[in-house]
Design a protein around this motif. Structure first.
Motif, mmCIF file in Angstrom:
data_model
loop_
_atom_site.group_PDB
_atom_site.id
_atom_site.type_symbol
_atom_site.label_atom_id
_atom_site.label_comp_id
_atom_site.label_asym_id
_atom_site.label_seq_id
_atom_site.Cartn_x
_atom_site.Cartn_y
_atom_site.Cartn_z
ATOM 1 N N LEU A 21 1.009 -1.004 0.174
ATOM 2 C CA LEU A 21 0.147 -0.023 -0.291
ATOM 3 C C LEU A 21 1.179 1.124 0.206
ATOM 4 N N PRO A 22 0.376 2.503 -0.619
ATOM 5 C CA PRO A 22 1.299 3.600 -0.496
ATOM 6 C C PRO A 22 1.579 3.905 0.830
ATOM 7 N N VAL A 23 0.647 3.328 2.118
ATOM 8 C CA VAL A 23 1.491 3.744 3.370
ATOM 9 C C VAL A 23 1.686 2.720 4.335
ATOM 10 N N ALA A 24 2.720 3.245 5.512
ATOM 11 C CA ALA A 24 3.716 2.287 5.924
ATOM 12 C C ALA A 24 2.418 2.066 7.538
ATOM 13 N N PHE A 25 2.158 1.459 8.454
ATOM 14 C CA PHE A 25 1.281 1.281 9.796
ATOM 15 C C PHE A 25 2.199 0.670 10.405
ATOM 16 N N ARG A 26 2.464 0.969 11.228
ATOM 17 C CA ARG A 26 2.839 0.844 12.307
ATOM 18 C C ARG A 26 2.211 1.328 14.277
ATOM 19 N N ARG A 27 2.487 0.578 14.733
ATOM 20 C CA ARG A 27 1.791 0.956 16.424
ATOM 21 C C ARG A 27 2.608 2.089 17.010
ATOM 22 N N ASN A 28 1.729 2.111 17.875
ATOM 23 C CA ASN A 28 2.260 3.199 18.717
ATOM 24 C C ASN A 28 2.779 2.803 19.900
ATOM 25 N N LEU A 29 3.136 3.608 20.888
ATOM 26 C CA LEU A 29 3.626 2.845 22.305
ATOM 27 C C LEU A 29 2.355 2.443 23.159
ATOM 28 N N SER A 30 0.606 2.832 22.538
ATOM 29 C CA SER A 30 -0.419 3.344 23.421
ATOM 30 C C SER A 30 -1.106 1.781 22.840
ATOM 31 N N GLY A 31 0.120 0.642 21.705
ATOM 32 C CA GLY A 31 -0.891 0.012 20.871
ATOM 33 C C GLY A 31 -1.722 0.742 19.929
ATOM 34 N N GLY A 62 0.911 -4.726 5.184
ATOM 35 C CA GLY A 62 1.533 -4.867 6.308
ATOM 36 C C GLY A 62 1.358 -5.844 7.488
ATOM 37 N N ALA A 63 0.189 -6.006 7.549
ATOM 38 C CA ALA A 63 -0.415 -6.933 9.101
ATOM 39 C C ALA A 63 -1.084 -8.288 9.043
ATOM 40 N N VAL A 64 -0.685 -9.441 9.179
ATOM 41 C CA VAL A 64 -0.919 -10.706 9.414
ATOM 42 C C VAL A 64 -2.415 -10.707 10.491
ATOM 43 N N GLY A 65 -3.632 -11.192 9.374
ATOM 44 C CA GLY A 65 -4.063 -11.439 10.788
ATOM 45 C C GLY A 65 -5.547 -10.467 11.116
ATOM 46 N N ASP A 66 -5.994 -10.725 11.665
ATOM 47 C CA ASP A 66 -7.266 -9.340 11.899
ATOM 48 C C ASP A 66 -6.110 -8.880 13.046
ATOM 49 N N GLU A 67 -5.645 -7.809 13.255
ATOM 50 C CA GLU A 67 -5.325 -7.218 14.126
ATOM 51 C C GLU A 67 -6.265 -6.187 14.984
ATOM 52 N N PRO A 68 -6.521 -5.874 15.996
ATOM 53 C CA PRO A 68 -7.534 -5.738 17.276
ATOM 54 C C PRO A 68 -7.360 -4.136 16.176
#
Length: 85
Positions: A21-31, A62-68
């Motif tokens: 995708l044209p964006v990258a997803f990351r989790r921040n410190l609060s999840g 960039g994520a696998v499965g059904d991440e909350p």
């Protein structure tokens, strides 16, 4: 522009299929998921076209499965970008 059945000019929507995708997803410190703009030639070239015409970008998020919370982050990033992801 392509003429429609009434002879009026209409603009076609663009569908991009890419390995990412044209964006990258990351989790921040609060999840929570956050999206950062991607880089690269394909992203740079196609983003203005997608914003102008509308369309859909299909690719691996960039994520696998059904991440909350991920589906909401994906929808929000698409809405912010002006096209569907």
């Amino acid at each position: 522009m392509v003429p429609n059945a009434h002879g009026e000019a209409s603009r076609s929507r663009l569908v991009v299929v890419s390995n990412r995708l044209p964006v990258a997803f990351r989790r921040n410190l609060s999840g929570e998921w956050s999206a950062q703009p991607g880089s690269g030639g394909l992203v740079t070239a196609l983003l203005p076209v997608l914003r102008d015409r509308g369309g859909t970008w299909i690719g691996w998020p960039g994520a696998v499965g059904d991440e909350p919370g991920f589906a909401a982050a994906l929808e929000s990033a698409g809405a912010e970008a002006g096209y569907a992801l």
